[in-house]
Motif scaffolding. Structure first.
Motif, PDB file in Angstrom:
ATOM      1  N   LYS A  76      27.752  -4.245   5.364  1.00 46.42           N
ATOM      2  CA  LYS A  76      29.203  -4.142   5.531  1.00 46.42           C
ATOM      3  C   LYS A  76      29.896  -4.688   4.291  1.00 46.42           C
ATOM      4  O   LYS A  76      29.561  -5.766   3.824  1.00 46.42           O
ATOM      5  CB  LYS A  76      29.645  -4.962   6.746  1.00 46.42           C
ATOM      6  CG  LYS A  76      29.232  -4.355   8.058  1.00 46.42           C
ATOM      7  CD  LYS A  76      29.679  -5.224   9.215  1.00 46.42           C
ATOM      8  CE  LYS A  76      28.694  -6.374   9.405  1.00 46.42           C
ATOM      9  NZ  LYS A  76      28.901  -7.151  10.629  1.00 46.42           N
ATOM     10  N   ARG A 129       0.853  -1.184   0.000  1.00 46.17           N
ATOM     11  CA  ARG A 129       0.000   0.000   0.000  1.00 46.17           C
ATOM     12  C   ARG A 129       0.889   1.233   0.000  1.00 46.17           C
ATOM     13  O   ARG A 129       2.105   1.130  -0.142  1.00 46.17           O
ATOM     14  CB  ARG A 129      -0.954  -0.031   1.195  1.00 46.17           C
ATOM     15  CG  ARG A 129      -0.230  -0.061   2.516  1.00 46.17           C
ATOM     16  CD  ARG A 129      -1.165  -0.036   3.728  1.00 46.17           C
ATOM     17  NE  ARG A 129      -0.364   0.410   4.866  1.00 46.17           N
ATOM     18  CZ  ARG A 129      -0.699   0.225   6.133  1.00 46.17           C
ATOM     19  NH1 ARG A 129      -1.818  -0.388   6.460  1.00 46.17           N
ATOM     20  NH2 ARG A 129       0.078   0.687   7.103  1.00 46.17           N
ATOM     21  N   ASP A 185      26.607  -8.655   5.767  1.00 44.29           N
ATOM     22  CA  ASP A 185      25.693  -9.008   6.842  1.00 44.29           C
ATOM     23  C   ASP A 185      25.265 -10.472   6.742  1.00 44.29           C
ATOM     24  O   ASP A 185      24.687 -11.019   7.665  1.00 44.29           O
ATOM     25  CB  ASP A 185      24.448  -8.118   6.808  1.00 44.29           C
ATOM     26  CG  ASP A 185      24.793  -6.688   7.176  1.00 44.29           C
ATOM     27  OD1 ASP A 185      25.226  -6.472   8.302  1.00 44.29           O
ATOM     28  OD2 ASP A 185      24.651  -5.803   6.319  1.00 44.29           O
ATOM     29  N   LEU A 209      16.135   9.640   8.155  1.00 48.01           N
ATOM     30  CA  LEU A 209      14.784   9.480   8.686  1.00 48.01           C
ATOM     31  C   LEU A 209      14.598  10.267   9.981  1.00 48.01           C
ATOM     32  O   LEU A 209      13.680  11.050  10.126  1.00 48.01           O
ATOM     33  CB  LEU A 209      14.496   7.996   8.933  1.00 48.01           C
ATOM     34  CG  LEU A 209      13.125   7.710   9.542  1.00 48.01           C
ATOM     35  CD1 LEU A 209      12.020   8.052   8.551  1.00 48.01           C
ATOM     36  CD2 LEU A 209      13.004   6.261   9.978  1.00 48.01           C
ATOM     37  N   LYS A 210      15.506  10.067  10.938  1.00 49.12           N
ATOM     38  CA  LYS A 210      15.261  10.625  12.268  1.00 49.12           C
ATOM     39  C   LYS A 210      16.112  11.849  12.574  1.00 49.12           C
ATOM     40  O   LYS A 210      15.865  12.547  13.542  1.00 49.12           O
ATOM     41  CB  LYS A 210      15.524   9.547  13.330  1.00 49.12           C
ATOM     42  CG  LYS A 210      14.575   8.362  13.223  1.00 49.12           C
ATOM     43  CD  LYS A 210      14.332   7.715  14.571  1.00 49.12           C
ATOM     44  CE  LYS A 210      13.678   6.357  14.440  1.00 49.12           C
ATOM     45  NZ  LYS A 210      14.660   5.263  14.334  1.00 49.12           N
ATOM     46  N   PRO A 250      13.650   5.034   3.711  1.00 46.01           N
ATOM     47  CA  PRO A 250      12.366   4.706   4.330  1.00 46.01           C
ATOM     48  C   PRO A 250      11.282   5.644   3.778  1.00 46.01           C
ATOM     49  O   PRO A 250      11.545   6.837   3.569  1.00 46.01           O
ATOM     50  CB  PRO A 250      12.612   4.957   5.816  1.00 46.01           C
ATOM     51  CG  PRO A 250      14.100   4.821   5.993  1.00 46.01           C
ATOM     52  CD  PRO A 250      14.691   5.289   4.708  1.00 46.01           C
ATOM     53  N   LEU A 251      10.100   5.119   3.536  1.00 42.85           N
ATOM     54  CA  LEU A 251       9.068   5.896   2.831  1.00 42.85           C
ATOM     55  C   LEU A 251       8.636   7.133   3.609  1.00 42.85           C
ATOM     56  O   LEU A 251       8.171   8.103   3.017  1.00 42.85           O
ATOM     57  CB  LEU A 251       7.870   4.995   2.520  1.00 42.85           C
ATOM     58  CG  LEU A 251       8.198   3.906   1.488  1.00 42.85           C
ATOM     59  CD1 LEU A 251       7.096   2.848   1.430  1.00 42.85           C
ATOM     60  CD2 LEU A 251       8.407   4.523   0.116  1.00 42.85           C
ATOM     61  N   ILE A 252       8.805   7.112   4.922  1.00 37.12           N
ATOM     62  CA  ILE A 252       8.367   8.276   5.695  1.00 37.12           C
ATOM     63  C   ILE A 252       9.520   9.252   5.981  1.00 37.12           C
ATOM     64  O   ILE A 252       9.418  10.120   6.845  1.00 37.12           O
ATOM     65  CB  ILE A 252       7.680   7.848   7.013  1.00 37.12           C
ATOM     66  CG1 ILE A 252       8.547   6.814   7.732  1.00 37.12           C
ATOM     67  CG2 ILE A 252       6.297   7.290   6.745  1.00 37.12           C
ATOM     68  CD1 ILE A 252       7.991   6.363   9.078  1.00 37.12           C
ATOM     69  N   ASP A 288       2.314   3.177   2.016  1.00 33.07           N
ATOM     70  CA  ASP A 288       3.513   3.302   2.846  1.00 33.07           C
ATOM     71  C   ASP A 288       4.230   1.969   3.061  1.00 33.07           C
ATOM     72  O   ASP A 288       4.908   1.772   4.058  1.00 33.07           O
ATOM     73  CB  ASP A 288       3.169   3.959   4.190  1.00 33.07           C
ATOM     74  CG  ASP A 288       2.049   3.242   4.909  1.00 33.07           C
ATOM     75  OD1 ASP A 288       1.424   2.346   4.300  1.00 33.07           O
ATOM     76  OD2 ASP A 288       1.798   3.560   6.082  1.00 33.07           O
ATOM     77  N   TRP A 289       4.059   1.041   2.103  1.00 34.87           N
ATOM     78  CA  TRP A 289       4.792  -0.221   2.169  1.00 34.87           C
ATOM     79  C   TRP A 289       5.552  -0.481   0.890  1.00 34.87           C
ATOM     80  O   TRP A 289       5.069  -0.210  -0.197  1.00 34.87           O
ATOM     81  CB  TRP A 289       3.835  -1.404   2.326  1.00 34.87           C
ATOM     82  CG  TRP A 289       3.292  -1.566   3.690  1.00 34.87           C
ATOM     83  CD1 TRP A 289       3.754  -1.021   4.837  1.00 34.87           C
ATOM     84  CD2 TRP A 289       2.148  -2.340   4.038  1.00 34.87           C
ATOM     85  NE1 TRP A 289       2.973  -1.413   5.890  1.00 34.87           N
ATOM     86  CE2 TRP A 289       1.976  -2.218   5.431  1.00 34.87           C
ATOM     87  CE3 TRP A 289       1.258  -3.132   3.320  1.00 34.87           C
ATOM     88  CZ2 TRP A 289       0.961  -2.852   6.120  1.00 34.87           C
ATOM     89  CZ3 TRP A 289       0.247  -3.761   4.000  1.00 34.87           C
ATOM     90  CH2 TRP A 289       0.096  -3.623   5.384  1.00 34.87           C
ATOM     91  N   MET A 290       6.704  -1.088   1.042  1.00 30.68           N
ATOM     92  CA  MET A 290       7.443  -1.593  -0.116  1.00 30.68           C
ATOM     93  C   MET A 290       6.847  -2.952  -0.517  1.00 30.68           C
ATOM     94  O   MET A 290       6.464  -3.729   0.358  1.00 30.68           O
ATOM     95  CB  MET A 290       8.914  -1.782   0.258  1.00 30.68           C
ATOM     96  CG  MET A 290       9.695  -0.491   0.361  1.00 30.68           C
ATOM     97  SD  MET A 290      10.040   0.141  -1.279  1.00 30.68           S
ATOM     98  CE  MET A 290      11.086   1.548  -0.884  1.00 30.68           C
ATOM     99  N   PRO A 291       6.823  -3.243  -1.818  1.00 32.85           N
ATOM    100  CA  PRO A 291       6.292  -4.539  -2.261  1.00 32.85           C
ATOM    101  C   PRO A 291       7.108  -5.728  -1.725  1.00 32.85           C
ATOM    102  O   PRO A 291       8.269  -5.576  -1.357  1.00 32.85           O
ATOM    103  CB  PRO A 291       6.414  -4.480  -3.777  1.00 32.85           C
ATOM    104  CG  PRO A 291       6.541  -3.057  -4.112  1.00 32.85           C
ATOM    105  CD  PRO A 291       7.207  -2.406  -2.957  1.00 32.85           C
TER     106      PRO A 291
END
Ligand code: B12
Lengths: 339, 212
Positions: free
Chosen positions: A239, A90, A206, A287-288, A316-318, A92-95
């Motif tokens: 990494k 939707r 990772d 983001l933050k 990030p979408l937001i 605010d989501w990635m597929p």
């Protein structure tokens, strides 16, 4: 008046040539909910409709001020076309691909109409629309998943990772049957007007050892770069200091790297064999964080000599647009005249 | 019969499922107690795997193979242990990656370490809606619900899931633990979770302390 157009600036920096200032690029998605609201082009419709995809991508230049535009916001476009089950999500989501239907490499079939599958066609249409819209003013970046990431999708991440140990030959055959899908899509994007192609292949520190990259993927990446003989950008998040030497041997024009890797150390390893783009942290900074935090990280990358500034990975979408715009402001303020 | 127990432990550490199965059957044939195999071979093996993972001696493929070897052995042992009064499962756990998120490697490692710590696991997989969590909680009546998210945008799905558990009137019957790269203790406190752990090895200790 700027001395260079955004496209000239990006292309020059990509090849480590002189620029009027450090460019800012979007090798991975910079789609945000704020951009969707501003352009009227929303997830999930953008993933399968070229016009809508192009409209959202245009926001990357028109609203954020980046030197590039890049459609293709998910890593599942190919998975869908290869026959994986999909949840397109939707706003605010990635597929997500919900199934990985291929147990054996021999089961994989690249459909004859691969380039006409809606999730693929949309990307090609979007590149064409953006090329037409910006002419030679703004760089258009294309993107394909490499054979490693396509194997995650086709076989399943864990199954594929276990194959690399239990049946390395089978893992290799997966990579080999899927590489043509990457090449086919890349060539079509070049044809549609892309200026550079990102090859995203998540053979990351990772999850796996550097030797996995060297033994499984490096030979194929060499082939891909030779066959395409076109500007390519490797994307592999996580990494990577232990494998950057191998990345540099593969023939990519540039490597898009993450904030987990120190920019100075990275530049030293790469040592002029390819350029670097990145590596502003997503979760804490873009983001933050505040625009001042963004500026600090951008300056660290510029001071280290990183040729192109970019978020480290799909944002990030937001993420607030003002933090993405702060990268461009930092480039203008501190990234003056290179070489 | 300490030799075969050491061999089982080593087979799990090496990620050799075939050997783990064979040796487990061999030990049982020699009348080694199933519970002893579990406690003296499997659990210490998974502790060692956790240690190697933290020390970056093991990467994900090796860890997945060890998990598979452990499962092969524990599947043989479980029915034999079920009736043993000394073997109480540490508790039941419902685990999943929240809606909108496909990252499951971290979640799977947590599930595996919990299994190694003798919890009974119901794994709902990825992209799990709050309703699906609630339905599973009603079905298996777990002690713990474990939520994983790797995307900043899906972290809110954890909060929604906790709300849904409240709505369904089952929040007080379970403890909720959360984790995943973007999650931290402060976020866990904010959304009203009972616990947070940064990696799979500490997740097992957290789970034990939450059900104690
Ligand atoms: C591998 C990977 C993928 C694989 C996933 C494979 C899979 N099946 O899981 C693929 C390539 C498919 C992928 C896809 C995407 N990814 Co990804 N991915 C990663 C990567 C490189 C490593 C993640 C990983 O598996 N690590 C190894 C495991 C062992 O560690 P872990 O997951 O952190 O888990 C440990 C702890 O967190 C904890 N833990 C985890 N869960 C739980 C639960 C509980 C209860 C507890 C107590 C503890 C706990 O214990 C675990 C074991 O020690 C990270 C990079 C990073 N820096 O983390 C990005 C990353 C997570 N991905 C990212 C993104 C953006 C995406 C995509 C959206 C990209 C796109 N454009 O589509 C898609 C996701 C689509 C979707 N809807 O979900 C971003 C997320 C940014 C954000 N914070 O929002 C990251 C951080 C990269 C970045 N730097 O930006 N990805």
């Amino acid at each position: 008046m700027d001395a260079m157009t955004p496209r000239q600036r990006f292309m020059a920096a990509l090849h480590n040539r002189a620029v009027d200032r450090v460019p800012v690029a979007s090798p991975t998605s910079v789609a945000t909910v704020e951009l969707m609201d501003a352009t009227g082009a929303f997830f999930p419709a953008v993933h399968t409709d070229g016009e809508t995809m192009a409209r959202l991508a245009a926001g990357g230049h028109d609203i954020l001020g980046f030197d590039t535009v890049a459609p293709i916001f998910s890593i599942a476009q190919e998975a869908a076309a290869l026959g994986c089950g999909m949840d397109w999500g939707r706003k605010d989501w990635m597929p997500i691909n919900t199934t990985s239907p291929f147990a054996e490499p021999e089961d994989v079939r690249i459909p004859g109409d691969y380039l006409e599958k809606p999730s693929i066609r949309a990307c090609l249409d979007a590149i064409g629309i953006l090329r037409h819209r910006y002419g030679d003013r703004v760089a258009v970046i294309g993107k394909v998943m490499g054979p490693w990431t396509l194997s995650y999708h086709a076989r399943g991440v864990q199954e594929f990772l276990m194959d690399t140990v239990l049946d390395p030959d089978k893992a290799r055959r997966f990579l080999e049957v899927l590489m043509p899908a990457s090449l086919l899509f890349a060539r079509a994007q070049i044809e549609a007007g892309a200026d550079a192609i990102v090859i995203a292949d998540h053979c990351t520190g990772d999850m796996v050892r550097a030797q996995n990259y060297r033994d499984f993927l490096l030979p194929l990446h060499k082939v891909m770069n030779r066959e395409l003989s076109f500007p390519t950008i490797l994307h592999c998040c996580g990494k990577a200091l232990d494998r950057m030497e191998y990345f540099a041997q593969a023939g990519f024009t540039s490597y898009h790297f993450e904030s987990k890797n120190d920019p100075r150390e990275s530049m030293a390893i790469v040592n002029g064999r390819m350029t670097l783009m990145g590596n502003i942290n997503n979760p804490s900074t873009l983001l933050k964080g505040s625009p001042a935090d963004v500026e600090r990280e951008a300056r660290a990358a510029i001071d280290a000599g990183v040729q192109v500034l970019a978020p480290e990975c799909a944002v990030p979408l937001i993420t607030p647009n003002r933090n993405l715009q702060a990268i461009v402001q930092a480039a203008a303020a501190f990234g003056k005249k290179r070489l | 019969m300490p030799g075969v127990l050491d061999e089982i432990k080593q087979a799990v550490i090496d990620g050799n499922a075939g050997a783990a199965k064979e040796l487990t059957n061999k030990a049982l044939a020699a009348k080694v107690d199933a519970l002893e195999i579990f406690q003296v071979a499997l659990i210490p093996a998974m502790d060692e795997v956790g240690r190697r993972m933290q020390a970056e001696e093991y990467y994900i493929p090796e860890v997945l193979l060890s998990a598979r070897a452990m499962r092969t052995s524990s599947e043989i042992l479980k029915p034999l242990i079920a009736g043993n009064p000394n073997m109480k499962p540490a508790g039941k756990v419902v685990i999943g990656t929240v809606r909108g998120d496909l990252h499951d490697i971290g979640k799977n490692l947590v599930a595996m370490m919990l299994e190694g710590a003798s919890f009974e696991i119901s794994d709902l997989g990825i992209n799990v809606t709050p309703d699906q969590f609630v339905a599973k909680v009603n079905e298996v009546k777990p002690n713990l619900v474990a939520l994983s998210a790797m995307l900043t945008t899906t972290m809110m799905g954890m909060k929604e899931t906790i709300e849904a558990l409240k709505q369904a009137g089952v929040r007080s019957s379970v403890k909720v633990m959360v984790g995943g790269a973007p999650v931290n203790q402060r976020f866990a406190d904010e959304i009203g979770a009972d616990g947070y752990a940064a990696d799979a090895a500490t997740a097992a200790n957290l789970a034990k302390s939450l059900v104690a």
